[in-house]
Design a protein around this motif. Sequence first.
Motif, short mmCIF file in Angstrom:
data_model
loop_
_atom_site.label_atom_id
_atom_site.label_comp_id
_atom_site.label_asym_id
_atom_site.label_seq_id
_atom_site.Cartn_x
_atom_site.Cartn_y
_atom_site.Cartn_z
N SER A 159 0.82 -1.21 0.00
CA SER A 159 0.00 0.00 0.00
C SER A 159 0.85 1.26 0.00
O SER A 159 0.50 2.26 -0.64
CB SER A 159 -0.93 0.00 1.21
N MET A 160 1.96 1.22 0.73
CA MET A 160 2.85 2.39 0.77
C MET A 160 3.37 2.72 -0.62
O MET A 160 3.27 3.86 -1.09
CB MET A 160 4.02 2.14 1.72
N LEU A 161 3.90 1.70 -1.32
CA LEU A 161 4.45 1.97 -2.65
C LEU A 161 3.36 2.40 -3.62
O LEU A 161 3.52 3.36 -4.37
CB LEU A 161 5.17 0.73 -3.19
N GLU A 162 2.23 1.71 -3.60
CA GLU A 162 1.16 2.02 -4.53
C GLU A 162 0.66 3.46 -4.36
O GLU A 162 0.22 4.10 -5.32
CB GLU A 162 0.01 1.03 -4.36
N SER A 163 0.74 3.98 -3.14
CA SER A 163 0.24 5.34 -2.89
C SER A 163 1.04 6.40 -3.64
O SER A 163 0.58 7.53 -3.80
CB SER A 163 0.27 5.64 -1.39
N TYR A 164 2.23 6.04 -4.11
CA TYR A 164 3.08 6.98 -4.85
C TYR A 164 2.93 6.83 -6.37
O TYR A 164 3.50 7.63 -7.11
CB TYR A 164 4.55 6.76 -4.49
N LEU A 165 2.21 5.83 -6.83
CA LEU A 165 2.21 5.49 -8.25
C LEU A 165 1.04 6.11 -9.00
O LEU A 165 -0.01 6.42 -8.42
CB LEU A 165 2.17 3.97 -8.41
N ASP A 166 1.22 6.22 -10.31
CA ASP A 166 0.17 6.77 -11.17
C ASP A 166 -0.92 5.75 -11.46
O ASP A 166 -2.04 6.14 -11.83
CB ASP A 166 0.78 7.24 -12.50
N GLU A 167 -0.61 4.45 -11.34
CA GLU A 167 -1.59 3.41 -11.62
C GLU A 167 -1.39 2.26 -10.64
O GLU A 167 -0.31 2.10 -10.06
CB GLU A 167 -1.46 2.91 -13.06
N PRO A 168 -2.42 1.45 -10.42
CA PRO A 168 -2.34 0.41 -9.40
C PRO A 168 -1.32 -0.67 -9.76
O PRO A 168 -1.06 -0.96 -10.93
CB PRO A 168 -3.76 -0.18 -9.38
N LEU A 169 -0.73 -1.26 -8.73
CA LEU A 169 0.07 -2.47 -8.90
C LEU A 169 -0.86 -3.62 -9.26
O LEU A 169 -1.99 -3.69 -8.77
CB LEU A 169 0.82 -2.80 -7.62
N VAL A 170 -0.39 -4.55 -10.11
CA VAL A 170 -1.30 -5.56 -10.64
C VAL A 170 -1.16 -6.91 -9.96
O VAL A 170 -2.03 -7.77 -10.11
CB VAL A 170 -1.12 -5.74 -12.17
N THR A 171 -0.08 -7.15 -9.19
CA THR A 171 0.07 -8.44 -8.53
C THR A 171 1.14 -8.33 -7.45
O THR A 171 1.93 -7.38 -7.41
CB THR A 171 0.45 -9.56 -9.52
N ASN A 172 1.13 -9.32 -6.56
CA ASN A 172 2.16 -9.49 -5.55
C ASN A 172 2.58 -10.95 -5.59
O ASN A 172 1.75 -11.84 -5.38
CB ASN A 172 1.62 -9.12 -4.16
N GLN A 173 3.83 -11.21 -5.91
CA GLN A 173 4.32 -12.59 -5.98
C GLN A 173 4.88 -12.98 -4.62
O GLN A 173 5.86 -12.39 -4.16
CB GLN A 173 5.39 -12.73 -7.07
N VAL A 174 4.27 -13.98 -3.98
CA VAL A 174 4.66 -14.36 -2.62
C VAL A 174 4.77 -15.88 -2.53
O VAL A 174 4.28 -16.62 -3.39
CB VAL A 174 3.64 -13.85 -1.58
#
Length: 298
Positions: free
Chosen positions: A166-181
């Motif tokens: 959420s922290m990183l996405e708050s700085y971006l112009d568009e949403p992150l599309v996945t999280n590889q875990v």
Amino acid sequence: MQRIQLTEELSFSRIVHGMWRLNDWKYTPEQTVELIEHCLEQGITTFDHADIYGSYTCEKIFGDALSLKPELREQMELVSKCGIVLESENRPAHKSHHYNTSKEHILLSVDNSLRDLQTDYLDTLLIHRPDPMMNPEEVAEAFSALKKAGKVRTFGVSNFKSHQFSMLESYLDEPLVTNQVEVSAAQLENVQDGTLDHALEKRIAPMAWSPLAGGAIFSDEKSVRLKDTLTQVAEELGTEDLSEVLYAWILRHPSQIMPIAGSGKKERINAAVRALDYHLTLDQWFAILHASMGHDVP
């Protein structure tokens, strides 16, 4: 093959093929092309890479193979990751193992991946690990520049917890599309700590690395309980392949996890695909969970 829609323009195959071990398989370019074509025939169109795989060799091995049949590029989605720096003779400037998510490093890593993969663009770029020294403004600038240049279509992260995502996405112009875990019946951290709940909240499908726990699921202390339960569920499903049950357990989760099958053996790849035909009951799913935890849910 099921497809997972990441954006209006981009979808991934539900089963992803991972190239972490490509260097270990010692395939010729022709044999690598054969493996790629086998995956495509099975409906697996998404291939997972990282700049550091094989100590910076796996992307080049894949790219050399792809150069033999460049028309295959339009039939696939290529994922790569950056942000981990390894000391390696293949990268003389790298003097130590650390993280680097600076704008300069991200841009250079993508250019290296595009060169090695012999492609003009990545479908998705992931930040490989959370970096305690990450400046999210620099990451955002790098993502924006890569998108504008047509070098990367979408962006995501790997091994991020919900607050880091959420922290990183708050700085971006568009949403992150996945999280590889990491997710497997033997590794429950991301099942239990809210990481998959966060994926559901964000409406993103996570990718799962090491869905078979790197084989350790059949060799450590926990495997005694797991193997008995997996064998019972396998019998109920009508299969003798426990790996199919392990994949099916992941596929049953409502977050639409995309497991990464990282084998160079066609039969192992086929087992992951066959798992799509199974739908575990809640009794079966929780029996495997209980076997992994060593106790029932509260």
